[in-house]
Design a protein around this motif. Structure first.
Motif, PDB file in Angstrom:
ATOM      1  N   LEU A  91       8.577 -65.974 106.346  1.00 51.54           N
ATOM      2  CA  LEU A  91       9.381 -64.823 106.763  1.00 51.54           C
ATOM      3  C   LEU A  91       8.746 -63.513 106.299  1.00 51.54           C
ATOM      4  N   ARG A  92       8.239 -63.528 105.082  1.00 51.62           N
ATOM      5  CA  ARG A  92       7.605 -62.302 104.579  1.00 51.62           C
ATOM      6  C   ARG A  92       6.400 -61.911 105.433  1.00 51.62           C
ATOM      7  N   ILE A  93       5.527 -62.879 105.698  1.00 52.00           N
ATOM      8  CA  ILE A  93       4.321 -62.598 106.481  1.00 52.00           C
ATOM      9  C   ILE A  93       4.685 -62.097 107.870  1.00 52.00           C
ATOM     10  N   GLN A  94       5.682 -62.721 108.503  1.00 53.77           N
ATOM     11  CA  GLN A  94       6.050 -62.346 109.868  1.00 53.77           C
ATOM     12  C   GLN A  94       6.668 -60.962 109.921  1.00 53.77           C
ATOM     13  N   TYR A  95       7.595 -60.665 109.009  1.00 52.53           N
ATOM     14  CA  TYR A  95       8.244 -59.352 109.017  1.00 52.53           C
ATOM     15  C   TYR A  95       7.274 -58.244 108.611  1.00 52.53           C
ATOM     16  N   GLU A  96       6.371 -58.549 107.690  1.00 53.23           N
ATOM     17  CA  GLU A  96       5.353 -57.556 107.324  1.00 53.23           C
ATOM     18  C   GLU A  96       4.423 -57.298 108.498  1.00 53.23           C
ATOM     19  N   ALA A  97       4.031 -58.363 109.190  1.00 51.20           N
ATOM     20  CA  ALA A  97       3.127 -58.222 110.333  1.00 51.20           C
ATOM     21  C   ALA A  97       3.757 -57.407 111.452  1.00 51.20           C
ATOM     22  N   LEU A  98       5.071 -57.493 111.582  1.00 52.62           N
ATOM     23  CA  LEU A  98       5.783 -56.707 112.591  1.00 52.62           C
ATOM     24  C   LEU A  98       6.075 -55.284 112.105  1.00 52.62           C
ATOM     25  N   GLY A  99       5.670 -54.987 110.863  1.00 53.98           N
ATOM     26  CA  GLY A  99       5.856 -53.640 110.325  1.00 53.98           C
ATOM     27  C   GLY A  99       7.294 -53.317 109.969  1.00 53.98           C
ATOM     28  N   LEU A 100       8.123 -54.338 109.711  1.00 51.88           N
ATOM     29  CA  LEU A 100       9.550 -54.122 109.480  1.00 51.88           C
ATOM     30  C   LEU A 100       9.913 -53.987 108.009  1.00 51.88           C
ATOM     31  N   ILE A 101       9.111 -54.586 107.117  1.00 50.21           N
ATOM     32  CA  ILE A 101       9.422 -54.542 105.690  1.00 50.21           C
ATOM     33  C   ILE A 101       8.171 -54.233 104.883  1.00 50.21           C
ATOM     34  N   LYS A 102       8.405 -53.818 103.642  1.00 49.17           N
ATOM     35  CA  LYS A 102       7.337 -53.740 102.658  1.00 49.17           C
ATOM     36  C   LYS A 102       7.841 -54.437 101.402  1.00 49.17           C
ATOM     37  N   VAL A 103       6.959 -55.118 100.682  1.00 47.66           N
ATOM     38  CA  VAL A 103       7.328 -55.855  99.480  1.00 47.66           C
ATOM     39  C   VAL A 103       6.555 -55.270  98.310  1.00 47.66           C
ATOM     40  N   PHE A 104       7.255 -55.009  97.219  1.00 44.30           N
ATOM     41  CA  PHE A 104       6.596 -54.418  96.058  1.00 44.30           C
ATOM     42  C   PHE A 104       7.159 -55.029  94.784  1.00 44.30           C
ATOM     43  N   ARG A 105       6.388 -54.887  93.697  1.00 43.47           N
ATOM     44  CA  ARG A 105       6.806 -55.389  92.393  1.00 43.47           C
ATOM     45  C   ARG A 105       7.512 -54.282  91.628  1.00 43.47           C
ATOM     46  N   SER A 106       8.629 -54.637  90.953  1.00 42.16           N
ATOM     47  CA  SER A 106       9.345 -53.643  90.169  1.00 42.16           C
ATOM     48  C   SER A 106      10.166 -54.339  89.091  1.00 42.16           C
ATOM     49  N   LYS A 107      10.697 -53.528  88.174  1.00 38.73           N
ATOM     50  CA  LYS A 107      11.514 -54.058  87.091  1.00 38.73           C
ATOM     51  C   LYS A 107      12.922 -54.384  87.589  1.00 38.73           C
ATOM     52  N   THR A 108      13.476 -55.473  87.095  1.00 37.55           N
ATOM     53  CA  THR A 108      14.860 -55.813  87.385  1.00 37.55           C
ATOM     54  C   THR A 108      15.772 -55.148  86.357  1.00 37.55           C
ATOM     55  N   VAL A 109      17.082 -55.255  86.574  1.00 38.46           N
ATOM     56  CA  VAL A 109      18.037 -54.684  85.623  1.00 38.46           C
ATOM     57  C   VAL A 109      17.841 -55.301  84.243  1.00 38.46           C
ATOM     58  N   GLY A 110      17.466 -56.571  84.212  1.00 37.82           N
ATOM     59  CA  GLY A 110      17.258 -57.248  82.942  1.00 37.82           C
ATOM     60  C   GLY A 110      15.926 -56.973  82.287  1.00 37.82           C
ATOM     61  N   GLY A 111      15.080 -56.163  82.938  1.00 41.05           N
ATOM     62  CA  GLY A 111      13.805 -55.797  82.334  1.00 41.05           C
ATOM     63  C   GLY A 111      12.637 -56.670  82.753  1.00 41.05           C
ATOM     64  N   LYS A 112      12.903 -57.713  83.538  1.00 47.46           N
ATOM     65  CA  LYS A 112      11.814 -58.566  84.015  1.00 47.46           C
ATOM     66  C   LYS A 112      11.186 -57.948  85.267  1.00 47.46           C
ATOM     67  N   THR A 113      10.069 -58.513  85.706  1.00 51.46           N
ATOM     68  CA  THR A 113       9.401 -58.021  86.910  1.00 51.46           C
ATOM     69  C   THR A 113       9.632 -58.997  88.061  1.00 51.46           C
ATOM     70  N   ALA A 114       9.940 -58.457  89.243  1.00 50.85           N
ATOM     71  CA  ALA A 114      10.216 -59.316  90.398  1.00 50.85           C
ATOM     72  C   ALA A 114       9.749 -58.624  91.676  1.00 50.85           C
ATOM     73  N   ASN A 115       9.685 -59.408  92.762  1.00 49.66           N
ATOM     74  CA  ASN A 115       9.394 -58.838  94.080  1.00 49.66           C
ATOM     75  C   ASN A 115      10.663 -58.261  94.677  1.00 49.66           C
TER      76      ASN A 115
END
Length: 337
Positions: A292-316
């Protein structure tokens, strides 16, 4: 009396000097100026040039930066950068010119001088600018913004202009903050557009949102020891458009990838899963999530990035692009009867 703010038009060729333009723009904000330029859609046709002229009409000072390119050519054979410059001269806007001292040393990717025809026009324009007034030569991206600020400070004293003065009914500081925010959004949009164009040439046969895909949903439950254990995988078939219509609105703001996985799993298995206990949770298999990520990115509909969560961990995190936002509105807007 409120402090006067000067509007400064920044003119140059675009793709070769984008980093320089960004640095100068930041310096202008720090100088408490109002920078303007064609960041959203660099001049490429006569209609846009008419809009540029209106901006220059309202400008207090015109800053011209020349590297090693002449620029996009108008129907009359003159580059739009030169047309901007000549129009500013014609209406009497003070021009501050910054010309690269050694254009022949710049990489060929950002230079026109290896093309005889383009080189002839470039050097003609460069010579016209340097002959018409005192100019500042530059050779370093790092020191150029400071040179621009010094030259403008001198111009403020020697050639004061009307400028803009805060109205009691207008919060200029908030307006400038909004301009900075819009500039950042435009920069992001240009990067998305650049990526989309690059992908467009490579992915001519990519399936659209009407394509049906197979989603594998994992069920998890707690065992007698309160540990979370896998409780099987089920296969479901769904259209990309249906998933995007349902989950897309949740990505207007950034959405944690785990939350996306859970939402899609619940959506595609709704009415078909046998698990009803609150002890269960659901997610997509990694293979389905990647599909799903590859398809939606290829269609230019989403972007995925790394960031901190509320708990301080890192997630997509998944977020809609401008194209994705438009598509979500199309799919979900309530239409008039």
């Amino acid at each position: 009396m409120s402090k006067k703010k000067y509007q400064v038009f920044l003119s140059s060729t675009y793709s070769d000097l984008q980093t320089v333009r960004d640095s100068i723009t930041r310096a202008l904000y720090e100088l408490d100026c109002i920078p303007v330029g064609m960041e959203a859609f660099p001049a490429a046709d006569e209609e846009q040039f008419e809009f540029i002229k209106k901006l220059i009409d309202q400008t207090d000072y015109y800053v011209l930066v020349i590297g090693a390119r002449y620029g996009s050519i108008a129907p009359d054979g003159m580059s739009y950068t030169e047309k901007e410059y000549r129009y500013a001269m014609e209406i009497g806007v003070p021009v501050l010119a910054f010309v690269h001292s050694s254009p022949d040393t710049l990489p060929k990717e950002v230079s026109d001088i290896r093309d005889p025809k383009k080189a002839e026009e470039f050097y003609r324009f460069r010579n016209d600018v340097t002959a018409a007034r005192m100019v500042k030569m530059w050779d370093s991206d790092q020191t150029l913004p400071a040179s621009v600020v010094l030259a403008l400070n001198r111009a403020f004293s020697t050639s004061p202009r009307q400028g803009w003065i805060r109205s009691p009914s207008v919060d200029t500081e908030k307006t400038l903050e909004k301009l900075v925010e819009l500039q950042e959004e435009l920069t992001s949009a240009r990067e998305e557009l650049k990526l989309f164009k690059a992908m467009d040439g490579q992915l001519k046969d990519i399936a659209g949102l009407d394509a049906e895909v197979t989603c594998f949903v994992e069920a998890w439950k707690r065992d007698n020891n309160s540990s979370t254990v896998r409780d099987g995988v089920k296969e479901f078939h769904v259209r990309l458009e249906d998933v995007f219509r349902d989950v897309g609105p949740n990505m207007i703001e950034s959405l944690n990838q785990d939350a996306f996985s859970n939402m899609v799993a619940l959506f595609v298995s709704k009415g078909q899963r046998k698990w009803n206990s609150v002890e269960y949770k659901f997610s997509l298999t990694r293979e389905t999530l990647n599909l799903l990520r590859i398809q939606y990115e290829a269609l230019g509909l989403i972007k995925v990035f790394r960031s901190k969560t509320v708990g301080g961990k890192t997630a997509n995190f998944w977020q809609l692009t401008k194209t994705g936002s438009t598509e979500v509105r199309r799919l979900n807007v309530i239409k008039a009867n």
